[in-house]
Enzyme design. Structure first.
Site, short mmCIF file in Angstrom:
data_model
loop_
_atom_site.label_atom_id
_atom_site.label_comp_id
_atom_site.label_asym_id
_atom_site.label_seq_id
_atom_site.Cartn_x
_atom_site.Cartn_y
_atom_site.Cartn_z
N LYS A 154 0.80 -1.23 0.00
CA LYS A 154 0.00 0.00 0.00
C LYS A 154 0.83 1.27 0.00
O LYS A 154 0.41 2.31 -0.50
CB LYS A 154 -0.97 -0.02 1.18
CG LYS A 154 -2.07 -1.05 0.99
CD LYS A 154 -3.34 -0.66 1.70
CE LYS A 154 -4.47 -1.58 1.30
NZ LYS A 154 -4.30 -2.93 1.88
N GLU A 203 -9.71 7.07 3.33
CA GLU A 203 -10.58 6.16 4.06
C GLU A 203 -9.76 4.92 4.38
O GLU A 203 -8.79 4.62 3.69
CB GLU A 203 -11.79 5.76 3.19
CG GLU A 203 -11.55 4.59 2.22
CD GLU A 203 -10.51 4.87 1.13
OE1 GLU A 203 -10.29 6.04 0.81
OE2 GLU A 203 -9.91 3.88 0.62
N SER A 246 1.50 -9.99 -0.77
CA SER A 246 1.18 -8.56 -0.67
C SER A 246 1.57 -7.92 0.65
O SER A 246 1.84 -6.72 0.72
CB SER A 246 -0.31 -8.33 -0.95
OG SER A 246 -1.11 -9.13 -0.09
C1 LIG Z 1 -5.20 -3.96 1.71
C2 LIG Z 1 -4.49 -5.21 1.44
C3 LIG Z 1 -4.90 -6.07 0.39
C4 LIG Z 1 -6.12 -5.84 -0.44
O1 LIG Z 1 -6.12 -4.68 -1.19
P1 LIG Z 1 -5.90 -4.71 -2.77
O2 LIG Z 1 -6.20 -3.31 -3.19
O3 LIG Z 1 -6.84 -5.71 -3.34
O4 LIG Z 1 -4.48 -5.08 -3.00
C5 LIG Z 1 -4.16 -7.21 0.15
N1 LIG Z 1 -3.07 -7.52 0.91
C6 LIG Z 1 -2.66 -6.73 1.91
C7 LIG Z 1 -1.48 -7.14 2.70
C8 LIG Z 1 -3.35 -5.55 2.22
O5 LIG Z 1 -2.94 -4.78 3.23
#
Ligand SMILES: *Cc1c(COP(=O)(O)O)cnc(C)c1O
Length: 392
Positions: free
Chosen positions: A90, A112, A378
């Site tokens: 992010k 948000e 992610s």
């Molecule tokens: C917020 C988040 C997501 C989901 O958000 P996307 O916009 O779909 O990427 C996925 N993995 C992690 C670690 C997150 O913090």
């Protein structure tokens, strides 16, 4: 067909566009008119790349997971977004948008947040670049996500509870939009995923596209070719997935797999698998697939992972689904938990629950021994320890 870029009105096939109240036109039009010139300028790119390298810690490793590869009899590579500063992808978007806001002359940032991950990333970028930061968050989420609320406050952000509706993410979005209408000239609204009115889906995808840009040169270094056979990512709104897929969607040789949050299962009434359960609708400013009743009421989603607990999906992904360019899997809470423990125990990496949904695809699809399968990890699992500890 070009899957990567929307048309000039922000449409990916039939999905996208900008459906906002008239009072938001000036804000959205200002962004639409300027974002590409600003973010493609040499000055912007130099600053952004420097921050990604020296502040975020990019490039993140593309790690060959020997143990997963042996277990699933294929070649598994993990793109380690969990090693970024603040623990997930992010921050790539938050830094890009704060930099953009500065170039637009904005003094105030609003955002948000649901679980608090996007709020923390935004508060971090604002602390670094000395901008006022206001984060809207549902009252229920504030109670559920105390550590992230603490982080945002320590970083100097003001956290404002959203007290309407179900007091969760979609209500926080509504409050943020209201704020933006009231403060059009001073304020930039940082959306945390590839959702919202045009140009946000494209803007966020471009900032996250560094993920697949790196995968390409890293694979070239490791295996001598740029394209894997598969890329896999989890999809909430879809920003880590858009970043992972971006430079591969128009390469027909690369197969694309998206993992959605199935919750308790598709028929359980407690799910967040939007492509399986959604229908065409407008949510948060763009036309896409939405989980809704026949008369258009948004259905409360459920996922064990707060980051995937969203009743919509970005238009980029809705188009990949409609055109069958990507294969979608619905992963249950239980399957995700199992994969999170598996990675932890065989690789010594505690993944975020969201990322565990992408890992779970390994158990649901048969890959060939020689297939190169890149999975986007992610984020890291620190924030999910409370959930994990209940199972120990
Ligand atoms: C917020 C988040 C997501 C989901 O958000 P996307 O916009 O779909 O990427 C996925 N993995 C992690 C670690 C997150 O913090």
């Amino acid at each position: 067909m070009n899957y990567q870029n929307p048309d000039k009105n922000g449409y990916y096939g039939e999905f996208g566009g900008a459906f906002v109240p008239e009072m938001l036109y000036p804000n959205v039009e200002e962004l639409q008119g300027q974002y590409l010139d600003i973010i493609n300028s040499e000055e912007f790119q130099t600053e952004f790349r420097d921050l990604l390298k020296n502040y975020v810690g990019r490039a993140t490793p593309l790690y060959f997971s020997k143990n997963l590869s042996e277990k699933y009899q294929t070649q598994v590579y993990l793109k380690r977004e969990d090693l970024n500063h603040t623990g997930a992808h992010k921050i790539n978007n938050a830094l890009g948008q704060v930099l953009l806001a500065k170039k637009l002359g904005k003094k105030r940032i609003i955002a948000e947040t649901g679980a608090g991950q996007h709020g923390v990333a935004t508060a971090t970028a604002c602390a670094l670049m000395n901008l006022e930061c206001i984060v809207y968050m549902g009252e229920v989420d504030i109670a559920r996500q105390a550590p992230n609320v603490g982080r945002m406050k320590m970083l100097g952000a003001t956290v404002i509870p959203a007290t309407s509706g179900s007091k969760t993410l979609k209500d926080a979005v509504n409050e943020a939009l209201r704020d933006w209408i009231n403060n059009p000239s001073t304020t930039h609204y940082i959306i945390g995923s590839v959702v919202g009115p045009h140009p946000f889906p494209d803007l966020v995808a471009r900032f996250q596209s560094v993920i697949s840009e790196e995968i390409k040169w890293q694979l070239k270094e490791i295996i001598g070719r740029e394209n894997p056979d598969y890329v896999i990512a989890c999809v909430g709104g879809g920003s880590n997935a858009a970043g992972t897929f971006y430079h591969f969607v128009d390469e027909p040789a690369v197969k694309i797999i998206a993992a959605e949050a199935g919750g308790f299962g598709l028929d359980s009434g407690k799910s967040a698998a939007t492509t399986f359960l959604g229908t065409l609708g407008v949510l948060h400013g763009s036309k896409s697939l939405v989980m809704q009743t026949e008369d258009g009421q948004v259905i409360e989603p459920h996922s064990i992972s707060a980051g995937l607990d969203y009743p919509g999906i970005g238009p980029f992904h809705a188009n990949l689904f409609k055109e069958k360019r990507a294969e979608f899997f619905s992963i249950t809470d239980e399957e995700a938990l199992k994969s999170a423990f598996e990675l932890t125990q065989i690789e010594g990496i505690i993944p975020a629950l969201e990322s565990a949904h992408a890992l779970a695809v390994l158990g649901k699809k048969n890959f060939k021994k020689e297939d190169v399968v890149v999975i986007c990890l992610s984020g890291r699992g620190d924030k999910d320890m409370e959930t994990y500890l209940k199972l120990l």
